[in-house]
Design a protein around this motif. Structure first.
Motif, short mmCIF file in Angstrom:
data_model
loop_
_atom_site.label_atom_id
_atom_site.label_comp_id
_atom_site.label_asym_id
_atom_site.label_seq_id
_atom_site.Cartn_x
_atom_site.Cartn_y
_atom_site.Cartn_z
N HIS A 45 0.83 -1.21 0.00
CA HIS A 45 0.00 0.00 0.00
C HIS A 45 0.87 1.26 0.00
O HIS A 45 1.89 1.30 0.68
N VAL A 46 0.42 2.25 -0.76
CA VAL A 46 0.99 3.59 -0.68
C VAL A 46 -0.13 4.51 -0.23
O VAL A 46 -1.08 4.78 -0.96
N ASN A 47 -0.03 4.98 1.01
CA ASN A 47 -1.06 5.82 1.62
C ASN A 47 -0.60 7.28 1.53
O ASN A 47 0.31 7.70 2.23
N VAL A 48 -1.26 8.05 0.67
CA VAL A 48 -0.88 9.46 0.47
C VAL A 48 -1.93 10.34 1.17
O VAL A 48 -2.73 11.02 0.52
N SER A 49 -1.94 10.30 2.47
CA SER A 49 -2.89 11.09 3.25
C SER A 49 -2.36 11.23 4.67
O SER A 49 -1.35 10.61 5.04
N MET A 50 -3.01 12.04 5.48
CA MET A 50 -2.59 12.22 6.86
C MET A 50 -3.06 11.05 7.74
O MET A 50 -2.42 10.71 8.72
N GLU A 51 -4.19 10.43 7.37
CA GLU A 51 -4.77 9.36 8.17
C GLU A 51 -3.89 8.10 8.12
O GLU A 51 -3.30 7.79 7.09
N ALA A 52 -3.85 7.40 9.24
CA ALA A 52 -3.09 6.14 9.28
C ALA A 52 -4.07 4.96 9.28
O ALA A 52 -4.11 4.19 8.33
N HIS A 64 11.37 8.31 -3.26
CA HIS A 64 11.09 7.18 -2.38
C HIS A 64 9.87 6.41 -2.89
O HIS A 64 9.84 5.17 -2.88
N LEU A 65 8.85 7.15 -3.31
CA LEU A 65 7.64 6.54 -3.87
C LEU A 65 7.97 5.64 -5.06
O LEU A 65 7.53 4.48 -5.12
N CYS A 66 8.75 6.16 -6.00
CA CYS A 66 9.09 5.40 -7.20
C CYS A 66 9.90 4.15 -6.85
O CYS A 66 9.67 3.07 -7.41
N HIS A 67 10.83 4.32 -5.91
CA HIS A 67 11.65 3.18 -5.50
C HIS A 67 10.78 2.11 -4.83
O HIS A 67 10.93 0.91 -5.11
N ALA A 124 0.65 11.34 -6.88
CA ALA A 124 1.70 10.34 -6.65
C ALA A 124 1.82 9.39 -7.83
O ALA A 124 2.93 9.08 -8.29
N LEU A 125 0.70 8.96 -8.36
CA LEU A 125 0.74 8.01 -9.48
C LEU A 125 1.21 8.68 -10.76
O LEU A 125 1.88 8.06 -11.59
N LEU A 126 0.88 9.94 -10.95
CA LEU A 126 1.40 10.67 -12.11
C LEU A 126 2.93 10.73 -12.05
O LEU A 126 3.61 10.51 -13.06
N ALA A 127 3.45 11.01 -10.86
CA ALA A 127 4.91 11.05 -10.69
C ALA A 127 5.52 9.70 -11.02
O ALA A 127 6.57 9.62 -11.68
N TYR A 128 4.85 8.62 -10.59
CA TYR A 128 5.40 7.29 -10.86
C TYR A 128 5.31 6.94 -12.35
O TYR A 128 6.26 6.39 -12.91
N LEU A 129 4.20 7.25 -12.99
CA LEU A 129 4.06 6.94 -14.42
C LEU A 129 5.09 7.69 -15.25
O LEU A 129 5.65 7.14 -16.21
#
Length: 312
Positions: A189-196, A226-229, A255-260
């Protein structure tokens, strides 16, 4: 006549899982999904919301109460049609070889040609038909024939599929849903939010938590490498990855745009067009879009995309 277009199983899966405020399946002119298999096969199992196409003699009937001119997606499927090409069948008689070649159309293509006379919009034919789609998305099989409007309103969409069988994009609620995790075989999982959330406690090796607010001045750029790695490593481990944020519209999409862009060495604009096809309502905030434009320079060595383009 309207154009006939092959629809990949992933495309139909994403069409079924689009949302506005509610599932888009609740919109009367959003999707007309038509099953041209026989009654026994349809009754045994079909794709959710699909209607069975009826025949009068050898003539296919147009479904009642459907205005094909207004329908955004008209998708037809049979058992296993995988091409728009005509194939030929040998006729067992004494004619010459040439005359014995009889052109044959798949049932889905045959019916799509009928529909194409009633609309200007493309008519989509599901590649691989029901056999392929149901093998990939068994959880979308059903025997239910009639769907009431309130049932469609309450339909819970799944995360959309970005890379078939590998990367999905969703919201916090979907990420915490055990059935969705099991059905899609999510392992990271990649959680891109403040909530845990308690669902992810003790899962540190398989969780990347990017704590960033969805505000115009929030800085997401330091997390991109770090996300891409993280995603690259888990793809190498053959893990299925879900990227999500609270609503699944802004932060997770950025985040996904950066990865693509990283994965394909491509521009922000090209990545944006691709992601938009997967998720209609994606909308990273303007601050993230500006940071993605700068990330483009890191990825391809120059800023090519004009974020003042109406596309953005």
């Amino acid at each position: 006549m309207a154009e006939l277009v092959l629809c990949e199983p992933t495309e139909l899966y994403n069409i079924l899982n689009q949302v506005s405020k509610l599932s888009r399946l609740a919109e009367p002119n959003y999707l007309c999904l038509l099953d041209v298999r026989n009654k026994r096969e349809y009754d045994e199992s079909h794709v959710i919301t699909a209607r069975r196409v009826k025949q009068k003699g050898s003539e296919y009937l147009i479904p009642e109460s459907v205005d094909l001119e207004c329908v955004k997606y008209c998708v037809v499927y049979d058992s296993n049609t995988s091409s728009l090409e005509v194939f030929f069948e040998e006729k067992d008689d004494e004619k010459s070889d040439k005359d014995r070649q009889v052109p044959v159309l798949g049932t889905a293509i045959e019916y799509a040609r009928v529909l194409s006379r009633f609309t200007r919009h493309p008519v989509y034919i599901l590649r691989g038909g029901y056999e392929c789609f149901s093998a990939l998305y068994h959880f979308f099989r059903t025997q239910k024939i009639i769907w009431m409007p309130q049932e469609l309103d309450a339909f819970q969409p799944y995360p959309v599929e970005i890379t078939p069988g590998k990367i999905y994009l969703g919201n916090f609620s979907q990420a915490c849903n055990p059935k969705i995790q099991k059905d899609l075989k999510i392992k990271a999982h990649v959680n891109v939010s403040m909530e845990a959330g308690p669902f992810f406690i003790g899962d540190s090796d398989k969780l990347l938590h990017i704590q960033v607010e969805d505000t115009l001045d929030a800085n997401i750029t330091p997390f991109f490498r770090h996300l891409c790695h993280f995603i690259d490593v888990h793809l190498e481990l053959d893990s299925v990855i879900l990227v999500f944020s609270k609503l699944g519209i802004s932060r997770s999409c950025a985040a996904l745009l950066a990865y693509l862009m990283h994965q394909n060495g491509q521009t922000l604009k090209k990545s944006w067009i691709y992601l938009k096809r997967c998720k209609n309502n994606m909308r990273p905030n303007r601050g993230f879009v500006k940071q993605l434009q700068l990330w483009e320079k890191t990825v391809i060595g120059d800023i090519v995309t004009d974020i003042l383009d109406p596309l953005f």
